[in-house]
Motif scaffolding. Structure first.
Motif, PDB file in Angstrom:
ATOM      1  N   PHE A   9     100.288  31.271  59.880  1.00  0.00           N
ATOM      2  CA  PHE A   9     100.640  30.813  61.220  1.00  0.00           C
ATOM      3  C   PHE A   9      99.769  31.268  62.276  1.00  0.00           C
ATOM      4  N   GLU A  10      99.821  31.051  63.546  1.00  0.00           N
ATOM      5  CA  GLU A  10      99.385  31.166  64.775  1.00  0.00           C
ATOM      6  C   GLU A  10     100.345  31.484  65.594  1.00  0.00           C
ATOM      7  N   ALA A  11     100.105  32.499  66.537  1.00  0.00           N
ATOM      8  CA  ALA A  11     101.307  32.874  67.527  1.00  0.00           C
ATOM      9  C   ALA A  11     100.790  32.869  68.872  1.00  0.00           C
ATOM     10  N   SER A  12     101.850  33.092  69.752  1.00  0.00           N
ATOM     11  CA  SER A  12     101.583  33.221  71.116  1.00  0.00           C
ATOM     12  C   SER A  12     100.552  34.282  71.760  1.00  0.00           C
ATOM     13  N   ILE A  23     103.498  29.433  66.950  1.00  0.00           N
ATOM     14  CA  ILE A  23     103.159  28.304  67.807  1.00  0.00           C
ATOM     15  C   ILE A  23     102.462  26.976  66.907  1.00  0.00           C
ATOM     16  N   GLU A  24     102.123  27.530  65.766  1.00  0.00           N
ATOM     17  CA  GLU A  24     101.507  26.679  64.871  1.00  0.00           C
ATOM     18  C   GLU A  24     101.660  27.123  63.317  1.00  0.00           C
ATOM     19  N   VAL A  25     101.935  26.324  62.452  1.00  0.00           N
ATOM     20  CA  VAL A  25     102.181  26.757  60.991  1.00  0.00           C
ATOM     21  C   VAL A  25     101.343  25.753  59.998  1.00  0.00           C
ATOM     22  N   GLN A  44     114.913  30.246  73.381  1.00  0.00           N
ATOM     23  CA  GLN A  44     115.003  31.928  73.482  1.00  0.00           C
ATOM     24  C   GLN A  44     113.632  32.510  73.303  1.00  0.00           C
ATOM     25  N   TRP A  45     112.646  31.701  72.960  1.00  0.00           N
ATOM     26  CA  TRP A  45     111.238  32.278  73.175  1.00  0.00           C
ATOM     27  C   TRP A  45     110.645  32.088  74.559  1.00  0.00           C
ATOM     28  N   ARG A  46     111.275  31.360  75.418  1.00  0.00           N
ATOM     29  CA  ARG A  46     110.578  30.915  76.813  1.00  0.00           C
ATOM     30  C   ARG A  46     110.170  32.330  77.413  1.00  0.00           C
ATOM     31  N   TYR A  47     110.613  33.387  77.280  1.00  0.00           N
ATOM     32  CA  TYR A  47     110.530  34.423  78.007  1.00  0.00           C
ATOM     33  C   TYR A  47     109.621  35.385  77.191  1.00  0.00           C
ATOM     34  N   TRP A  48     109.443  35.158  75.995  1.00  0.00           N
ATOM     35  CA  TRP A  48     108.561  36.153  75.195  1.00  0.00           C
ATOM     36  C   TRP A  48     107.052  36.049  75.501  1.00  0.00           C
ATOM     37  N   ASP A  49     106.111  36.790  75.195  1.00  0.00           N
ATOM     38  CA  ASP A  49     104.682  36.888  75.606  1.00  0.00           C
ATOM     39  C   ASP A  49     103.819  35.826  75.196  1.00  0.00           C
ATOM     40  N   TRP A  50     102.756  35.631  76.143  1.00  0.00           N
ATOM     41  CA  TRP A  50     101.990  35.004  75.665  1.00  0.00           C
ATOM     42  C   TRP A  50     100.477  35.632  76.169  1.00  0.00           C
ATOM     43  N   SER A  51      99.393  35.285  75.412  1.00  0.00           N
ATOM     44  CA  SER A  51      98.230  36.250  75.725  1.00  0.00           C
ATOM     45  C   SER A  51      96.970  35.082  75.810  1.00  0.00           C
ATOM     46  N   TYR A  97     107.176  37.436  58.908  1.00  0.00           N
ATOM     47  CA  TYR A  97     107.944  37.826  60.274  1.00  0.00           C
ATOM     48  C   TYR A  97     108.005  36.158  61.127  1.00  0.00           C
ATOM     49  N   TRP A  98     106.954  35.683  61.219  1.00  0.00           N
ATOM     50  CA  TRP A  98     106.949  34.333  62.152  1.00  0.00           C
ATOM     51  C   TRP A  98     107.859  33.405  61.497  1.00  0.00           C
ATOM     52  N   LEU A  99     107.839  33.252  59.936  1.00  0.00           N
ATOM     53  CA  LEU A  99     108.699  32.526  59.280  1.00  0.00           C
ATOM     54  C   LEU A  99     110.285  32.827  59.694  1.00  0.00           C
ATOM     55  N   GLU A 100     110.457  34.021  59.678  1.00  0.00           N
ATOM     56  CA  GLU A 100     111.843  34.459  60.187  1.00  0.00           C
ATOM     57  C   GLU A 100     112.296  34.218  61.509  1.00  0.00           C
ATOM     58  N   VAL A 101     111.302  34.612  62.408  1.00  0.00           N
ATOM     59  CA  VAL A 101     111.517  34.019  64.115  1.00  0.00           C
ATOM     60  C   VAL A 101     111.843  32.400  63.932  1.00  0.00           C
TER      61      VAL A 101
END
Length: 168
Positions: A9-12, A23-25, A44-51, A97-101
């Motif tokens: 996975f890649e993440a935000s 964001i990508e798998v 529900q992810w709209r307000y989670w973090d992005w870097s 973890y990201w699969l669970e999310v």
């Protein structure tokens, strides 16, 4: 079908920068077949973090996700179909973890467990020098990093090289 299957996975954002979302798998088999999906953010992810640091690594922007990302339920369904009954391995616990999310976003149960690749290597009796040699050869053949498909394909190649005895 060629098992096992490797997932990445890649993440935000990077874990140290906050609460990230997938964001990508990508999943890859040892026969060289692979699939990758951009994931449109769940509501529900709209307000989670992005870097910006993570975006610089993987090159995926929020605009790309909105334009090209698929709904989480579709990604989950297509991924499970591609994996079929193969055991799934990853090189980091964050992939589980990201699969669970992803599953939580669509109120779905986990379609498969993600095992730690080290377990497969240990159970296969591969030595540290063999694993290092396989990693080096896989990086030589597939040098791009921080792209889910390339990372999953590289891990699948490591497994193939070890299982086929192509490294010593």
């Amino acid at each position: 079908m060629s098992c096992p299957t490797l997932i990445d996975f890649e993440a935000s954002c990077l874990p140290e920068y906050g609460q990230s979302y997938p964001i990508e798998v990508a999943v890859a088999r040892t026969d060289g077949s692979s699939r990758a999906w951009l994931i449109r953010p769940a509501e529900q992810w709209r307000y989670w973090d992005w870097s910006d640091e993570a975006e610089a690594l993987h090159g995926i922007s929020q605009d790309m996700l909105e334009a090209q990302g698929l709904p989480p339920a579709q990604v989950l369904s297509e991924m499970a179909e591609f994996i079929e009954d193969c055991p799934v391995y990853a090189d980091a616990d964050l992939d589980q973890y990201w699969l669970e999310v992803l599953c939580q976003a669509v109120h779905a149960k986990l379609p498969f467990p993600v095992h730690y690749l080290g377990e497969f290597l240990r159970e296969g009796g591969f030595t540290r020098p063999q694993v290092v040699a396989a990693l080096e050869e896989a990086k030589r053949r597939l040098p791009k990093e921080h792209l889910a498909r390339e990372d999953a394909k590289r891990l699948a190649l490591v497994v193939k090289l070890l299982v086929d005895g192509e490294v010593s």
